[in-house]
Write a protein that holds these residues in place. Structure first.
Motif, PDB file in Angstrom:
ATOM      1  N   ALA A   1      19.151  -0.492 -18.885  1.00 16.86           N
ATOM      2  CA  ALA A   1      19.622   0.469 -19.880  1.00 16.86           C
ATOM      3  C   ALA A   1      19.511   1.899 -19.353  1.00 16.86           C
ATOM      4  O   ALA A   1      20.386   2.743 -19.604  1.00 16.86           O
ATOM      5  CB  ALA A   1      18.833   0.302 -21.167  1.00 16.86           C
TER       6      ALA A   1
ATOM      7  N   HIS B   1      22.386   2.912 -17.283  1.00 14.52           N
ATOM      8  CA  HIS B   1      23.600   3.161 -18.068  1.00 14.52           C
ATOM      9  C   HIS B   1      23.406   4.293 -19.082  1.00 14.52           C
ATOM     10  O   HIS B   1      24.275   4.498 -19.943  1.00 14.52           O
ATOM     11  CB  HIS B   1      24.031   1.880 -18.801  1.00 14.52           C
TER      12      HIS B   1
ATOM     13  N   THR C   1      21.490   4.457 -21.603  1.00  6.98           N
ATOM     14  CA  THR C   1      21.522   3.869 -22.945  1.00  6.98           C
ATOM     15  C   THR C   1      20.106   3.688 -23.463  1.00  6.98           C
ATOM     16  O   THR C   1      19.213   3.228 -22.730  1.00  6.98           O
ATOM     17  CB  THR C   1      22.225   2.499 -22.909  1.00  6.98           C
TER      18      THR C   1
ATOM     19  N   ILE D   1      17.437   1.859 -25.905  1.00  5.61           N
ATOM     20  CA  ILE D   1      17.226   0.594 -26.604  1.00  5.61           C
ATOM     21  C   ILE D   1      16.083   0.790 -27.593  1.00  5.61           C
ATOM     22  O   ILE D   1      14.982   1.229 -27.225  1.00  5.61           O
ATOM     23  CB  ILE D   1      16.868  -0.547 -25.631  1.00  5.61           C
TER      24      ILE D   1
ATOM     25  N   ASP E   1      22.325  -7.282 -22.639  1.00  5.23           N
ATOM     26  CA  ASP E   1      23.006  -6.785 -21.446  1.00  5.23           C
ATOM     27  C   ASP E   1      24.445  -6.400 -21.752  1.00  5.23           C
ATOM     28  O   ASP E   1      24.946  -5.368 -21.297  1.00  5.23           O
ATOM     29  CB  ASP E   1      22.947  -7.865 -20.364  1.00  5.23           C
TER      30      ASP E   1
ATOM     31  N   VAL F   1      24.387  -3.141 -23.686  1.00  3.58           N
ATOM     32  CA  VAL F   1      24.100  -2.002 -22.806  1.00  3.58           C
ATOM     33  C   VAL F   1      25.352  -1.587 -22.036  1.00  3.58           C
ATOM     34  O   VAL F   1      25.605  -0.388 -21.821  1.00  3.58           O
ATOM     35  CB  VAL F   1      22.950  -2.364 -21.844  1.00  3.58           C
TER      36      VAL F   1
ATOM     37  N   ASP G   1      25.494  -2.187 -31.014  1.00  2.14           N
ATOM     38  CA  ASP G   1      25.728  -1.057 -30.120  1.00  2.14           C
ATOM     39  C   ASP G   1      26.800  -0.165 -30.724  1.00  2.14           C
ATOM     40  O   ASP G   1      27.496  -0.547 -31.666  1.00  2.14           O
ATOM     41  CB  ASP G   1      26.151  -1.548 -28.727  1.00  2.14           C
TER      42      ASP G   1
END
Length: 476
Positions: A343, A346, A348, A350, A375, A378, A403
């Motif tokens: 994550a 990227h 991102t 979590i 995954d 992400v 997401d």
């Protein structure tokens, strides 16, 4: 020889023989019946002449019997036997008493006393033009005795017209035979073509099937035995196509195993490489080194266990994995922690929250399923991924992964669980995706007696959730 020619020639021979038999029987019966009629007529004439002669002999008034008989027979010859008939009368010594158009030698008038015989004989006659012709006659002979005298009477009747009529009838029958046979052959030709045409179509379809076109089907739609044969062939072709497809899928399954296994290696290997790289590149505290080493050890052990279970799941279709009662919040936390490294790459975030509950699951496969879902979230292009576990009822525990990424188009929702299907092929390839993750997730979910649900809107994100049977933690 082709079946068409066999059928055509066979039916033609049968027709020719049948017509020939009919012609033969018809002509034979006609001639036999006509001859029998002439025989009866000749016998009747002979008896009439015989009775006349007996009457004359019994009632004679003069001593010249021969003269009276000659006169009587001369008068009655034309009226009884006609111009073409003949009469012959002789005494016991063979002396001729009367004869009009016929004459016999001594050997020809032998007949037993009191008997009557008849026969058909042929005679060669010469016409006025000098041409010879054959004529047929019925000869009737009898012997009788009156007043101590024995007489022999012979009568003949010309039956040549009967045989001439039979000859004419035979000629006409031959003409009809040829015409009917010709017409019959045309009809047989058409019928043979109509019957064998579906067989030719079925043969062509069979050749296509034999050449590897397993979708080939017969279009014969007749309701006879050939139609039933075509229907049976189509059923056979369908079953064979299914079996071939199963064999192809079995071979493909072996290929897919390698792809699936490689795909599943990627997630734990990413964590292992990521943490190993961190240990290699940076100076970490003892606690950080211990934590990173723990992740590497954990993922390495999971990779070992996963390799054996993937082998059973993918290649052997084994569905009897042992489920164990597990504290679900712990495995959710473990999955989130494992995915954090990916994550961060990227950019991102979590976040997760989980209610405490006990759930029956197979630890490694369940973790594989949840990690695949995280995954995918992400990699959706969003900035945030939420993982939650909620006890939504007394016995139902719902796990959801959401997401705020690019989302999934509605037309792709139904196909995302197909093996190798990728919504964004260019993105998946750049991230080394193979389109196998969600296919495997679906199989693992089925193993846990649950189903994955997808809710998505293009440009806004995706929510994936599934429900499992659970027990609240306070009930333990």
């Amino acid at each position: 020889m082709k079946f068409f020619y066999k059928m055509f020639l066979g039916m033609t021979v049968i027709l020719a023989v049948a017509l020939g038999m009919i012609e033969y029987v018809t002509l034979s019966y006609s001639l036999e019946h006509a001859v029998k009629r002439e025989q009866d007529s000749a016998l009747s004439q002979h008896q009439m002449i015989k009775y006349s002669i007996e009457t004359v002999i019994l009632n004679m008034k003069s001593e010249d019997v021969d003269k009276e008989l000659t006169d009587m027979m001369s008068q009655s010859a034309k009226s009884i036997v006609g111009d073409e008939g003949g009469m012959y009368l002789a005494d016991d010594d063979g002396k001729r008493i009367y004869a009009n158009s016929c004459n016999y030698e001594q050997k020809d008038i032998k007949v037993k006393d009191g008997t009557l015989t008849y026969s058909i004989v042929s005679k060669e006659n010469t016409k006025d033009t000098g041409e010879k012709q054959s004529s047929r006659y019925i000869h009737v002979k009898s012997s009788f005795k009156l007043n101590d005298n024995r007489y022999i009477l012979i009568t003949e009747s010309d039956i040549t017209p009967v045989f001439d009529e039979s000859k004419e009838l035979r000629y006409r029958c031959s003409v009809y035979y040829i015409v009917i046979l010709a017409v019959g052959m045309m009809v047989i030709l058409i019928l043979s073509w109509m019957i064998t045409k579906p067989l030719a179509g079925l043969t062509a379809t069979t050749k296509k099937f034999a050449d590897g076109d397993y979708t080939a089907r017969s279009d014969v739609k007749t309701k006879d035995e050939i139609g039933e044969l075509a229907k049976a062939f189509n059923e056979l072709a369908k079953n064979l196509e299914s079996k071939v497809y199963e064999l192809q899928m079995a071979a493909k399954k072996q290929e897919d195993f390698t792809a699936n296994f490689a795909h599943e290696l990627k997630t734990p290997m990413t964590s292992i490489i990521g943490y190993a790289d961190t240990l290699y590149q940076k100076k970490l505290s003892e606690d950080e080194v211990h934590s990173a080493a723990g992740v590497i050890l954990n993922e390495g052990m999971r990779l070992e266990a996963l390799s054996f279970k993937l082998l059973e799941l993918i290649t052997l279709d084994k569905n009897d994995f042992r489920l164990e009662e597990t504290r679900v919040s712990e495995i959710i936390a473990d999955c989130v922690e494992t995915a954090r490294e990916a994550a961060r790459k990227h950019n991102t975030e979590i976040v997760y929250s989980a209610d405490e509950a006990w759930v029956w699951l197979e630890y490694d496969l369940f973790k594989t399923m949840l990690l695949n879902l995280i995954d995918n979230a992400v990699k959706s292009g969003g900035s945030k991924v939420e993982v939650s576990g909620r006890l939504i009822s007394h016995s139902i525990y719902r796990i959801a992964v959401s997401d705020n990424g690019r989302g999934i188009p509605p037309e792709d929702i139904e196909r995302i669980t197909e093996a190798f299907y990728m919504v964004d092929k260019s993105r998946s390839r750049s991230e080394h995706g193979a389109g196998l993750g969600l296919a495997l997730v679906s199989r693992i979910a089925k193993l846990h007696d649950t189903k994955i649900h997808y809710e998505s809107e293009s440009g806004k994100g995706t929510r994936v959730y599934f429900d499992m049977k659970a027990e609240a933690l306070d009930e333990k």
